[in-house]
Design a protein around this motif. Structure first.
Motif, PDB file in Angstrom:
ATOM      1  N   GLU A 378     -28.882  -8.219 -52.258  1.00  0.00           N
ATOM      2  CA  GLU A 378     -27.481  -7.777 -52.370  1.00  0.00           C
ATOM      3  C   GLU A 378     -26.675  -8.680 -53.283  1.00  0.00           C
ATOM      4  N   VAL A 379     -27.297  -9.086 -54.373  1.00  0.00           N
ATOM      5  CA  VAL A 379     -26.563  -9.937 -55.311  1.00  0.00           C
ATOM      6  C   VAL A 379     -25.778  -9.050 -56.258  1.00  0.00           C
ATOM      7  N   ASN A 380     -24.548  -9.471 -56.495  1.00  0.00           N
ATOM      8  CA  ASN A 380     -23.716  -8.798 -57.480  1.00  0.00           C
ATOM      9  C   ASN A 380     -23.805  -9.632 -58.763  1.00  0.00           C
ATOM     10  N   ASN A 381     -23.922  -8.959 -59.882  1.00  0.00           N
ATOM     11  CA  ASN A 381     -24.147  -9.683 -61.137  1.00  0.00           C
ATOM     12  C   ASN A 381     -23.005 -10.630 -61.514  1.00  0.00           C
ATOM     13  N   LYS A 382     -21.859 -10.446 -60.888  1.00  0.00           N
ATOM     14  CA  LYS A 382     -20.721 -11.341 -61.197  1.00  0.00           C
ATOM     15  C   LYS A 382     -20.838 -12.669 -60.451  1.00  0.00           C
ATOM     16  N   MET A 383     -21.712 -12.731 -59.452  1.00  0.00           N
ATOM     17  CA  MET A 383     -21.830 -13.968 -58.666  1.00  0.00           C
ATOM     18  C   MET A 383     -22.384 -15.109 -59.531  1.00  0.00           C
ATOM     19  N   THR A 384     -22.046 -16.322 -59.137  1.00  0.00           N
ATOM     20  CA  THR A 384     -22.498 -17.506 -59.881  1.00  0.00           C
ATOM     21  C   THR A 384     -24.023 -17.539 -59.999  1.00  0.00           C
ATOM     22  N   ILE A 385     -24.718 -17.201 -58.902  1.00  0.00           N
ATOM     23  CA  ILE A 385     -26.185 -17.281 -58.936  1.00  0.00           C
ATOM     24  C   ILE A 385     -26.806 -16.236 -59.873  1.00  0.00           C
ATOM     25  N   ALA A 386     -26.006 -15.243 -60.276  1.00  0.00           N
ATOM     26  CA  ALA A 386     -26.521 -14.245 -61.221  1.00  0.00           C
ATOM     27  C   ALA A 386     -26.086 -14.559 -62.652  1.00  0.00           C
ATOM     28  N   GLN A 387     -25.141 -15.468 -62.791  1.00  0.00           N
ATOM     29  CA  GLN A 387     -24.619 -15.778 -64.131  1.00  0.00           C
ATOM     30  C   GLN A 387     -25.127 -17.107 -64.674  1.00  0.00           C
ATOM     31  N   GLU A 388     -25.341 -18.093 -63.794  1.00  0.00           N
ATOM     32  CA  GLU A 388     -25.705 -19.428 -64.287  1.00  0.00           C
ATOM     33  C   GLU A 388     -27.188 -19.702 -64.122  1.00  0.00           C
ATOM     34  N   GLU A 389     -27.706 -20.512 -65.039  1.00  0.00           N
ATOM     35  CA  GLU A 389     -29.121 -20.854 -64.963  1.00  0.00           C
ATOM     36  C   GLU A 389     -29.330 -21.867 -63.829  1.00  0.00           C
ATOM     37  N   ILE A 390     -30.196 -21.545 -62.891  1.00  0.00           N
ATOM     38  CA  ILE A 390     -30.419 -22.426 -61.732  1.00  0.00           C
ATOM     39  C   ILE A 390     -31.590 -23.368 -61.991  1.00  0.00           C
ATOM     40  N   PHE A 391     -32.625 -22.867 -62.627  1.00  0.00           N
ATOM     41  CA  PHE A 391     -33.806 -23.675 -62.954  1.00  0.00           C
ATOM     42  C   PHE A 391     -34.475 -24.211 -61.700  1.00  0.00           C
ATOM     43  N   GLY A 392     -34.626 -23.316 -60.745  1.00  0.00           N
ATOM     44  CA  GLY A 392     -35.315 -23.628 -59.500  1.00  0.00           C
ATOM     45  C   GLY A 392     -35.889 -22.329 -58.952  1.00  0.00           C
ATOM     46  N   PRO A 393     -36.616 -22.409 -57.816  1.00  0.00           N
ATOM     47  CA  PRO A 393     -37.276 -21.215 -57.281  1.00  0.00           C
ATOM     48  C   PRO A 393     -36.305 -20.318 -56.510  1.00  0.00           C
ATOM     49  N   VAL A 394     -35.367 -19.748 -57.237  1.00  0.00           N
ATOM     50  CA  VAL A 394     -34.329 -18.936 -56.599  1.00  0.00           C
ATOM     51  C   VAL A 394     -34.236 -17.594 -57.324  1.00  0.00           C
ATOM     52  N   LEU A 395     -34.535 -16.532 -56.596  1.00  0.00           N
ATOM     53  CA  LEU A 395     -34.524 -15.199 -57.185  1.00  0.00           C
ATOM     54  C   LEU A 395     -33.352 -14.396 -56.636  1.00  0.00           C
ATOM     55  N   SER A 396     -32.619 -13.770 -57.549  1.00  0.00           N
ATOM     56  CA  SER A 396     -31.516 -12.897 -57.146  1.00  0.00           C
ATOM     57  C   SER A 396     -31.922 -11.450 -57.365  1.00  0.00           C
ATOM     58  N   ILE A 397     -31.886 -10.657 -56.291  1.00  0.00           N
ATOM     59  CA  ILE A 397     -32.228  -9.239 -56.427  1.00  0.00           C
ATOM     60  C   ILE A 397     -30.940  -8.421 -56.552  1.00  0.00           C
ATOM     61  N   ILE A 398     -30.884  -7.630 -57.609  1.00  0.00           N
ATOM     62  CA  ILE A 398     -29.681  -6.839 -57.893  1.00  0.00           C
ATOM     63  C   ILE A 398     -30.074  -5.357 -57.958  1.00  0.00           C
ATOM     64  N   PRO A 399     -29.609  -4.551 -57.013  1.00  0.00           N
ATOM     65  CA  PRO A 399     -29.930  -3.113 -57.069  1.00  0.00           C
ATOM     66  C   PRO A 399     -29.103  -2.411 -58.158  1.00  0.00           C
ATOM     67  N   TYR A 400     -29.710  -1.390 -58.803  1.00  0.00           N
ATOM     68  CA  TYR A 400     -28.976  -0.598 -59.797  1.00  0.00           C
ATOM     69  C   TYR A 400     -29.102   0.884 -59.468  1.00  0.00           C
ATOM     70  N   GLN A 401     -28.093   1.662 -59.890  1.00  0.00           N
ATOM     71  CA  GLN A 401     -28.078   3.108 -59.601  1.00  0.00           C
ATOM     72  C   GLN A 401     -28.799   3.912 -60.677  1.00  0.00           C
ATOM     73  N   THR A 402     -28.497   3.620 -61.936  1.00  0.00           N
ATOM     74  CA  THR A 402     -29.100   4.380 -63.038  1.00  0.00           C
ATOM     75  C   THR A 402     -29.705   3.384 -64.030  1.00  0.00           C
ATOM     76  N   GLU A 403     -30.582   3.909 -64.887  1.00  0.00           N
ATOM     77  CA  GLU A 403     -31.190   3.005 -65.878  1.00  0.00           C
ATOM     78  C   GLU A 403     -30.143   2.477 -66.860  1.00  0.00           C
ATOM     79  N   ALA A 404     -29.145   3.308 -67.140  1.00  0.00           N
ATOM     80  CA  ALA A 404     -28.062   2.850 -68.038  1.00  0.00           C
ATOM     81  C   ALA A 404     -27.337   1.665 -67.393  1.00  0.00           C
ATOM     82  N   GLU A 405     -27.164   1.743 -66.082  1.00  0.00           N
ATOM     83  CA  GLU A 405     -26.499   0.631 -65.401  1.00  0.00           C
ATOM     84  C   GLU A 405     -27.393  -0.616 -65.410  1.00  0.00           C
ATOM     85  N   ALA A 406     -28.688  -0.406 -65.287  1.00  0.00           N
ATOM     86  CA  ALA A 406     -29.608  -1.555 -65.327  1.00  0.00           C
ATOM     87  C   ALA A 406     -29.476  -2.303 -66.661  1.00  0.00           C
TER      88      ALA A 406
END
Ligand code: NAI
Ligand code: MG
Length: 509
Positions: A378-406
């Protein structure tokens, strides 16, 4: 017993002018691995002078491509010969798993061979046929070495990063001052020994260990350096670019990433699940290309998330020297703190922690800079963990509705290094790959960098390309030489334009 290393300047091993040293530590047990000379301005100045002399007076830039190639191939062979002996040291210095370090050595030797051959396959001099006409003019295009290059590398792939920098520069005929990362200088200094054994002319390669803000900054500021090549954080990349302006140094930068890895509805779960975990968690996420944002179809959310978490649970943390270990420690306490603080930020911004999230407490891992494989849903792309490089074993899953949105989510980033698309219909996946604003996209694969294909970033992931023929061009200046063949004053293009023919009489004595 720790090992001691000095600076490699003008073909010799010498202590730092200040006499100071620093240590590197093993990220698995915090034991001291080796002691290094702490290079600063005065050492950089000595190294740059040696490189300048080797460039201006030495034979390097004037050797034939084949001769430079021979030196480089000899060095590659030495790396292969020594790899078994050096591997444990690379593991101890960097926390890289044995499996990964073994791959690094193999790749480094092979990539170096490719760079060596670029010295023979590159056209350093060619005739511009379109422009040249017998009896009128001959036009030459020359690719000449830029000169003295300052090269600054990070700690995630210590030996390989040194090779990516040295290989194309040496093939082009440049001379070099290399500064390894302060966390992991060991393999670069072992490489210096091999460079000495091969018998490279003195000053062609100089390696100065030290801190970024000391040796690194001095190299970037040095007025006698013609180019800086850097791999590391975007923050320092920006800084280097502005500092390099002092004498208009050429720069190539390979910086951060926040790569989107997109699973399409028709993706094969067997490969997309493990492939996406490999994308995110290989080397503990300490890769510029890490697929740290995983975009999944919202319509299939549950099934993908469940399988991803289930498989990620099976990743083995452990002693990096153990051949079965999948995930070793992060490189340093600093990096551990940084990654844990991003995890806290993710939680506080409302992302749902699905797995991991902490420093593991298991026996045997206490002293290591480990972080559990961590997955946020449930990560939103605006969140810090989706915008900044973490450089660690941290995966953010972001659901999308359409391929255009992806595509829109994937491109909503200051970075543009890499990306992945997983789908059985490869034409559809390819069409999506074309829409991603990044330097590399893998379809049904990840992290596969070939020495034969250009690699580098769009946007704030960097400037310039490493690997492929482009890697050598980044170390050359392009020159045009025009040779006129008209042979008489009357035929010259300027005849009749500047000086009236009547008032002009040539003296031929
Ligand atoms: P960094 O960018 O500070 O260090 C990389 C290299 O630059 C090292 O050799 C360092 O000594 C040198 N350096 C640092 N400051 C310098 C300066 N003022 N002038 C010249 N050289 C300087 O990266 P750091 O601090 O090790 O890691 C921080 C973050 O950077 C990581 O969490 C990661 O996000 C990113 N990073 C990205 C890498 C990549 O491959 N793109 C590699 C390493 C880090
Ligand atoms: Mg730093």
């Amino acid at each position: 017993m720790t090992r001691d290393y000095q600076l490699f300047i003008n073909g010799e091993f010498v202590p730092a002018v200040s006499g100071e040293t620093f240590e590197s530590i093993n990220p698995y047990n915090q034991e001291v691995v080796a002691c290094f000379a702490r290079g600063k301005d005065a050492d950089i100045d000595k190294a740059v002078k040696a490189a300048r002399k080797a460039f201006e007076e030495g034979p390097w830039s004037r050797l034939s491509g084949q001769e430079r190639c021979d030196y480089i191939i000899n060095l590659a062979d030495k790396i292969s010969e020594k790899s078994k002996e050096l591997l444990p040291f690379e593991v101890a210095d960097s926390g890289s798993t044995f499996k990964k370090a073994k791959g690094d050595f193999w790749l480094a030797a092979n990539q170096l061979k490719y760079f060596g051959h670029l010295a023979t396959t590159t056209k350093f001099e060619e005739i511009l046929e379109d422009l040249s006409k017998p009896g009128v003019s001959k036009n030459y295009l020359l690719r000449e070495p830029i000169g003295v290059c300052g090269q600054i590398i990070p700690w995630n792939f210590p030996l390989m990063m040194a090779i990516w920098k040295l290989g194309p520069a040496l093939a082009a005929g440049c001379t070099v001052v290399l500064k390894p990362a302060e966390e992991t200088p060991l393999s670069a200094m072992e490489l210096a020994k091999l460079i000495q054994e091969v018998g490279f002319p003195p000053g062609v390669v100089n390696i100065v260990t030290g801190y970024g803000e000391e040796a690194g900054a001095a190299l970037v500021a040095h007025p006698n350096v013609d180019k800086v090549a850097f791999t590391g954080s975007t923050e320092i990349g920006r800084h280097i670019m502005s500092e390099a302006a002092c004498n208009m140094k050429r720069v190539t930068l390979e910086c951060g990433g926040k790569s989107a890895n997109i699973i399409l509805e028709d993706a094969d779960p067997d490969i997309a699940i493990d492939g996406s975990l490999y994308a995110a968690f290989f080397h503990g996420g300490q890769c510029c290309t890490a697929g740290s944002r995983l975009l999944i179809p919202a319509s299939q959310k549950e099934q993908w998330v469940e399988q991803l978490v289930e498989r990620a649970r099976q990743i083995q943390l452990g002693n990096p020297m153990d051949k079965n270990t999948d995930l070793g420690p992060l490189v340093s306490q600093k990096q551990l703190n940084r990654v844990l603080s991003y995890i806290e930020k993710g939680k506080s911004e409302g992302a749902k922690l699905l797995l991991g999230g902490q420093k593991p407490s298991s026996e045997g891992l206490e002293k290591g800079f480990f972080v559990e494989p961590t997955i946020f849903g449930e990560v939103n792309n605006k969140m810090t963990i989706a915008q900044e490089e973490i450089f660690g074993p941290v995966l953010s899953i972001i659901p999308y509705q359409t391929e255009a949105e992806a595509v829109q989510i994937a491109n909503d980033s200051i970075y543009g290094l890499a990306g992945g698309v997983w789908g059985r219909d490869t034409e559809r996946a390819f069409a999506m790959a074309k829409q991603l604003r990044t330097g590399t996209v893998w379809v049904n694969e990840y992290h596969l960098i070939s020495e034969k294909a250009p690699f580098g970033g769009y946007k704030q992931s960097g400037i310039g390309r490493e690997m492929g023929p482009e890697s050598l061009y980044e170390y050359t200046e392009t020159k045009h030489i025009y040779v006129d063949e008209l042979g008489s004053r009357e035929k010259k293009f300027w005849y009749d334009t500047l000086i009236k023919p009547s008032s002009y009489s040539a003296t031929t004595s």
